[in-house]
Design a protein around this motif. Structure first.
Motif, mmCIF file in Angstrom:
data_model
loop_
_atom_site.group_PDB
_atom_site.id
_atom_site.type_symbol
_atom_site.label_atom_id
_atom_site.label_comp_id
_atom_site.label_asym_id
_atom_site.label_seq_id
_atom_site.Cartn_x
_atom_site.Cartn_y
_atom_site.Cartn_z
ATOM 1 N N ALA A 420 1.105 -1.225 -0.187
ATOM 2 C CA ALA A 420 0.011 0.063 0.355
ATOM 3 C C ALA A 420 0.984 1.285 -0.101
ATOM 4 N N ALA A 421 2.258 0.933 1.004
ATOM 5 C CA ALA A 421 2.902 2.625 0.683
ATOM 6 C C ALA A 421 3.441 2.755 -0.601
ATOM 7 N N LEU A 422 3.935 1.899 -1.409
ATOM 8 C CA LEU A 422 3.908 1.907 -2.884
ATOM 9 C C LEU A 422 3.293 2.456 -3.532
ATOM 10 N N THR A 423 2.615 1.905 -3.386
ATOM 11 C CA THR A 423 1.044 3.136 -4.570
ATOM 12 C C THR A 423 1.424 4.007 -4.190
ATOM 13 N N LEU A 443 10.182 6.005 -1.822
ATOM 14 C CA LEU A 443 9.500 4.614 -2.788
ATOM 15 C C LEU A 443 10.714 3.340 -2.836
ATOM 16 N N GLY A 444 12.047 4.066 -2.982
ATOM 17 C CA GLY A 444 13.200 2.869 -3.402
ATOM 18 C C GLY A 444 13.118 1.771 -2.413
ATOM 19 N N ARG A 445 13.401 2.512 -1.356
ATOM 20 C CA ARG A 445 12.947 0.504 0.206
ATOM 21 C C ARG A 445 11.550 0.741 0.340
ATOM 22 N N ALA A 446 10.533 0.689 -0.544
ATOM 23 C CA ALA A 446 9.289 0.155 -0.363
ATOM 24 C C ALA A 446 9.977 -0.519 -2.017
ATOM 25 N N LEU A 447 9.880 -0.141 -2.619
ATOM 26 C CA LEU A 447 9.981 -1.124 -3.705
ATOM 27 C C LEU A 447 11.438 -2.470 -3.581
ATOM 28 N N GLU A 455 14.067 -1.719 -10.117
ATOM 29 C CA GLU A 455 13.035 -0.291 -10.107
ATOM 30 C C GLU A 455 13.724 0.606 -8.496
ATOM 31 N N ALA A 456 13.946 0.223 -8.044
ATOM 32 C CA ALA A 456 14.898 0.186 -6.602
ATOM 33 C C ALA A 456 15.856 1.471 -6.890
ATOM 34 N N ALA A 484 21.029 2.466 -3.674
ATOM 35 C CA ALA A 484 21.593 2.188 -4.805
ATOM 36 C C ALA A 484 22.545 1.010 -4.879
ATOM 37 N N ALA A 485 23.283 1.223 -3.724
ATOM 38 C CA ALA A 485 24.440 -0.565 -3.490
ATOM 39 C C ALA A 485 23.437 -1.604 -3.079
ATOM 40 N N ARG A 486 22.372 -1.663 -2.621
ATOM 41 C CA ARG A 486 21.876 -2.622 -2.108
ATOM 42 C C ARG A 486 20.844 -2.842 -3.366
ATOM 43 N N ALA A 487 20.613 -2.358 -4.130
ATOM 44 C CA ALA A 487 19.391 -2.472 -5.066
ATOM 45 C C ALA A 487 19.837 -3.044 -5.943
ATOM 46 N N PHE A 488 21.057 -2.434 -6.267
ATOM 47 C CA PHE A 488 22.072 -3.608 -7.219
ATOM 48 C C PHE A 488 23.158 -4.998 -6.787
ATOM 49 N N ASP A 489 22.761 -4.760 -5.538
ATOM 50 C CA ASP A 489 23.492 -5.807 -4.856
ATOM 51 C C ASP A 489 22.590 -7.502 -5.296
ATOM 52 N N LEU A 490 21.083 -6.624 -4.518
ATOM 53 C CA LEU A 490 20.047 -7.555 -4.529
ATOM 54 C C LEU A 490 19.559 -7.955 -6.203
ATOM 55 N N ALA A 491 19.873 -7.013 -7.242
ATOM 56 C CA ALA A 491 19.930 -7.119 -8.214
ATOM 57 C C ALA A 491 20.327 -8.058 -8.729
#
Length: 538
Positions: A420-423, A443-447, A455-456, A484-491
Motif C-alpha cells: 500500500a505504501a508503494l502505491t 519509494l526505493g526502500r518500499a520497492l 526498479e529501486a 542504490a548499492a543495496r538495490a544493485f546488489d539484490l538485482a
C-alpha cells in the motif's frame, strides 16, 4: 531547500522578458516606453530601462505595459519595488488590450504561485495561437504546475514559430532561445537527461558565445554525474559571462557531487574567511550539506546554527538546516516542533490571496510530518496530509499536490503495509530527477522490500540528478548511494553495487558513531564483492 532548479528558472524567464509593442496614452509616453524596451532588449540594463518605464508612467499613469515592465526591470534590483510595480500593472490590466491583459494576469499570478496563472495562460494560447509568447507563457505555467509533457509541446510550438530568430550569444530576449531553454527544462523534469543534453549541445552549437547556453549544458552534465565534463563546460561558461571568472562555491558544489568532501570543505571554509556576506551565507549552507553527506551531523548542527544566527535576512528558510540536522540526528520532536513553527500562516492574513504562503506551508508541514512519523504519531501525519491537500489547491506549484500521497506512504509504512505504501509513494512522485528526493528514498526502500530491486536502483539513481540544495536537500546523496548499492546488489548487478558501496564507505569514513552499523555493513559487503572473481560485464 526552496531553490527552484536552474533550468526551470531559465525557462520561466521569458514570462518576465518578452518585449512587445503596447498602446500608450500619449506620444511622449510611447517614446519613453519604447526606449525602455530597447534598453532591455539590446543592453539588458535593468536600472536604465526602469528609468524609462517610470518616466513613461509619469507621463501616462494608466499605461499597463509600462507598469508591467517596470516590475520586470525592478525585480532584479529591489524585489519590494518590483512587487509594487507588478501590483500596479495588475490594477491597470483591465485597461490593456486582451492580449496584454492576459500576459499581465498570468505573470502576476505566476509570481504569487497562484493557480489563476494556468487558466490565464491557457486562454492566452487559445486566443493567440500564432503568438510565440503565448505558447511560452503557457508552457512555463504547465511546467511549473507539473504538466511536463504538455509544457514540452508548447515550447516546441514556440520553437516552430521562432526557429529563424536566434542570437549567437543567446540573449534573454531572443524568442528562439527562450523556447530552447523551455524544451531543455521540460526534458530534465521528464527525467530525459540524454535528450536534454542533446538539446543543450544544439543550443551551444547555435549560440557558441553564450555563457548561459554553456552553463545550461554544464548543469545537465552535473545532473548526469559527468562532473569532469561539467567542470570544463562550466569554465567555458564563466569565460563568456560577465563578472568574476572563478566560482569556488560552484566548484565545491561539484566536489560534493563527486564525493570529494575534503576538497569541498576546504573551499567552503576558505569562503567563510574571505568571501562577501552573501558568499559566506551560501558557503555555510553548502557546508551543512557536505557534513550531512559525510555523516558528521554534530558538526553540521553547529554550522547550521551559525547559518541561522548570521542569516542576512532571517526568514523561515534560515531555520531549515537546523531542523533537518536535528531530524537526521534522531531528535525528531525538536525537528517536528521547529518545522511546525515554520508552517505557521503569515500574520494578519495579508497574503491569503497569494499561493506563495500556501506553498511554503505545504512544504514545511510535509517536513514536520516526516519528523512526527518518526515519533510514531500517525494521527498527526494523517491530519497534516489532509491539511496539505487543502492548501495545495491554492498553490500553482505541482509538487505541492503530490505531498499528501507522500505522507500517506509514511502512514502505510508505519502500519507495516509496504504494498500500500508503494502505491501511495508512486503517486507522490512529482519528478524522479527534479522532485522531492525523500520520495525517491522511501519509494526505493518500499520497492526493495517488495522484491523489485531493479526498479529501486532506477529510483535511487534518478534522485542523484537533482541539484544538491533544491528538493534533494532533505535526503543526502550518501543515503541514495546506499540505497542504490543495496538495490544493485539484490538485482545481481555486482559491479554497480560495488561502485555504490565504495562511495558510501568513502563518504562515511569519518562519520559520527551512529553511522557505524551502516558503514560496517557497507564495508563488509564491498569486501565480499571485491573478493569475487572479476567479471567482464555487470
Amino acid at each position: 531547500g526552496l531553490a527552484a532548479a536552474a533550468a526551470l528558472a531559465a525557462a520561466l524567464a521569458g514570462i518576465w522578458i518578452a518585449p512587445r509593442r503596447a498602446l500608450a496614452r500619449t506620444a511622449l509616453a510611447d517614446s519613453l516606453y519604447r526606449r525602455g524596451l530597447a534598453t532591455l532588449e539590446n543592453h539588458q540594463d535593468n536600472r536604465a530601462a526602469l528609468g524609462w518605464f517610470e518616466a513613461a508612467l509619469q507621463t501616462a499613469p494608466h499605461f499597463p505595459m509600462a507598469a508591467y515592465y517596470a516590475g520586470v526591470t525592478a525585480d532584479g534590483i529591489d524585489g519590494a519595488l518590483g512587487e509594487r510595480w507588478f501590483s500596479r500593472a495588475a490594477q491597470l490590466a483591465p485597461e490593456a488590450s486582451e492580449h496584454d491583459r492576459l500576459v499581465i494576469q498570468t505573470a502576476v499570478a505566476f509570481r504569487h504561485d497562484d493557480p489563476v496563472a494556468l487558466a490565464a495562460a491557457d486562454t492566452l494560447a487559445l486566443r493567440y495561437p500564432g503568438d510565440p509568447l503565448a505558447h511560452h507563457v503557457y508552457g512555463s505555467a504547465l511546467l511549473w504546475s507539473g504538466h511536463f509533457e504538455d509544457a514540452l509541446r508548447e515550447y516546441r510550438r514556440e520553437l516552430d514559430l521562432t526557429e529563424g530568430e536566434h542570437s549567437d550569444t543567446l540573449d534573454p530576449t531572443c524568442a528562439s532561445c527562450q523556447a530552447r531553454e523551455g524544451v531543455i527544462a521540460s526534458l530534465q523534469f521528464l527525467d530525459s537527461l540524454p535528450a536534454a543534453e542533446r538539446a543543450a549541445r544544439e543550443e551551444v552549437r547555435i549560440a557558441p558565445r553564450s555563457g548561459a547556453a554553456w552553463g545550461t549544458l554544464a548543469n545537465i552534465q552535473a545532473a548526469e554525474g559527468h562532473t569532469a565534463d561539467a567542470r570544463s563546460t562550466g569554465r567555458r561558461a564563466a569565460e563568456l559571462l560577465p563578472g568574476p571568472r572563478g566560482d569556488p562555491l560552484g566548484a565545491a558544489d561539484l566536489d560534493i557531487r563527486d564525493g570529494a568532501f575534503p576538497e569541498a570543505d576546504r573551499k567552503l571554509r576558505d569562503a567563510l574567511t574571505y568571501d562577501t556576506r552573501s558568499g559566506r551565507e551560501r558557503a555555510r549552507w553548502l557546508l551543512v550539506i557536505s557534513l550531512r553527506n559525510q555523516g558528521r551531523l554534530l558538526e553540521a548542527l553547529n554550522v547550521a546554527r551559525a547559518y541561522r544566527r548570521e542569516a542576512d535576512e532571517p526568514s523561515g528558510v534560515d531555520a531549515v538546516p537546523v531542523a533537518q540536522v536535528l531530524f537526521e540526528l534522531g531528535r525528531s520532536q525538536e525537528a517536528a516542533l521547529l518545522y511546525d513553527s515554520l508552517a505557521a500562516p503569515p500574520p494578519g492574513g495579508r497574503a491569503a490571496a497569494s499561493g506563495t504562503p500556501a506553498r511554503w506551508q505545504c512544504w514545511a508541514l510535509a517536513h514536520a510530518a516526516e519528523a512526527w512519523a518518526a515519533l510514531g504519531d500517525t494521527t498527526r501525519v494523517a491530519a497534516y496530509a489532509d491539511t496539505i491537500a487543502r492548501l495545495a489547491l491554492r498553490s500553482l506549484y505541482g509538487r505541492d499536490r503530490h505531498l499528501p500521497a507522500h505522507l500517506r506512504g509514511l502512514l502505510w509504512l508505519a502500519r507495516g503495509r509496504p504494498e500500500a505504501a508503494l502505491t501511495a509513494l508512486d503517486s507522490a512522485v512529482f519528478s524522479l530527477s527534479i522532485g522531492y528526493t525523500r520520495t525517491n528514498l522511501l519509494l526505493g526502500r518500499a520497492l526493495l522490500s517488495t522484491g523489485r530491486a531493479r526498479e529501486a536502483a532506477t529510483v535511487a539513481t534518478a534522485g542523484l540528478a537533482e541539484a544538491i540544495d533544491g528538493s534533494a536537500y532533505y535526503a543526502t546523496r550518501t543515503e541514495l548511494h546506499e540505497l542504490a548499492a543495496r538495490a544493485f546488489d539484490l538485482a545481481g548487478q555486482t559491479d554497480s553495487a560495488a561502485a555504490q558501496y565504495a562511495i558510501v564507505v568513502r563518504a562515511w569514513s569519518q562519520s559520527d558513531p551512529m553511522f557505524a552499523p551502516r558503514l560496517n555493513a557497507a564495508r563488509e559487503r564491498l569486501a565480499a564483492l571485491n573478493a569475487r572473481e572479476p567479471r567482464g560485464f555487470d
